[in-house]
Write an enzyme that holds these catalytic residues in place. Structure first.
Site, PDB file in Angstrom:
ATOM      1  CE1 TYR A 250      -4.063   1.963   0.483  1.00 18.14           C
ATOM      2  CE2 TYR A 250      -2.876   3.048   2.267  1.00 18.14           C
ATOM      3  CZ  TYR A 250      -3.962   2.989   1.412  1.00 18.14           C
ATOM      4  OH  TYR A 250      -4.932   3.954   1.478  1.00 18.14           O
TER       5      TYR A 250
ATOM      6  CE  LYS B 126      -3.598   4.731  -1.581  1.00 13.22           C
ATOM      7  NZ  LYS B 126      -4.677   5.236  -2.447  1.00 13.22           N
TER       8      LYS B 126
END
Length: 270
Positions: free
Chosen positions: A169, A173
């Site tokens: 993640y 990001k």
């Protein structure tokens, strides 16, 4: 009269949560909405329920209740042709495209060396590559219209400060920050602004993901990375995030591009 009268906004991941709330607020401010969502499970590693077709139908109902116009189409952001078809249909129907909110994304948890290839690859493909495909599909119509515009990329606190248990993640990001900054530089000549927002936890199915609790139960020493400066509420409301989106979409932020707006209750600073 709304601040976005006559404009058209494209929102991905619009079936519920932040995406739905953005669509509703765009309609309230006078913008037509092009909405996209996959409406189904995309990763076996997600610990929260996927959005459904019924969720998406509720988004349509709520947008129309505001008096807004909406085109809602099911598509996977990993499918370039499908995303392009939605954008093309929306521009044909509404005549232009001014705002893009690249909101679609997933989150799941594991330590990086224990993570199966599929867990890593699927999340990166949706969160990072899917956002690139979203912008790739939308930008030509914005350039051709010649009206400038605003692109808001939904990153995360994890795009500023990596959190343990979610290396996939965080990588996605952080990648969105690079995409945002490059896109801002490439689109400046067309008066198209590109910024990323970086929320902490939000009161949505993904934001209240039980997978995070399982990770912290197994590895309680990770908890120190999740603190905030503002401690009154551990999670933001969807309106808190939409307020930032609306500001970036409107003329009040006309001098802002290539920036990272932290909506994180101070998490990135502790």
């Amino acid at each position: 009269m709304g601040q976005l009268d006559g404009k058209v906004a494209f929102v991905t991941g619009a079936a519920r949560g932040q995406g739905r709330n953005h669509a509703i607020r765009f309609a309230r401010e006078g913008a037509a909405v092009i909405a996209l969502d996959v409406c189904g499970p995309v990763s076996d590693y997600n610990a929260y329920e996927a959005a459904t077709s019924s969720d998406f139908e509720e988004t349509v109902r709520l947008v129309e209740a505001e008096g807004g116009k909406i085109l809602a189409e099911k598509a996977d952001v990993r499918d370039s042709a499908a995303v392009q078809a939605v954008v093309d249909e929306g521009v044909t129907q509404f005549g232009r495209l001014d705002i893009v909110v690249a909101n679609a994304g997933i989150c799941n948890w594991n330590r990086f060396w224990e993570m199966p290839d599929e867990q890593w690859e699927t999340l990166i493909d949706i969160n990072l590559t899917g956002t690139w495909k979203t912008l790739k599909a939308a930008v030509p119509a914005m350039i051709e219209a010649g009206n400038g515009g605003s692109i808001i990329v939904v990153s995360s606190v994890a795009g500023i400060k990596p959190l343990p248990g979610q290396s996939n993640y965080a990588a996605s990001k952080f990648g969105l920050v690079g995409l945002t900054q490059a896109a801002a530089k490439e689109l400046g000549e067309y008066k198209i602004r590109v910024n990323s927002i970086h929320p902490y936890g939000v009161k949505t199915p993904m934001g209240t993901d039980p997978g995070s609790l399982k990770m912290l139960e197994k590895h309680p020493h990770y908890l120190s990375s999740f603190g905030t400066i503002l401690t009154d509420s551990p999670l933001a409301e969807t309106d808190d995030i939409t307020d930032a989106v609306m500001w970036l979409a409107g003329d009040g932020s006309r001098t802002v591009t290539g920036s990272q707006l932290a909506i994180d209750m101070g998490n990135t600073k502790v």
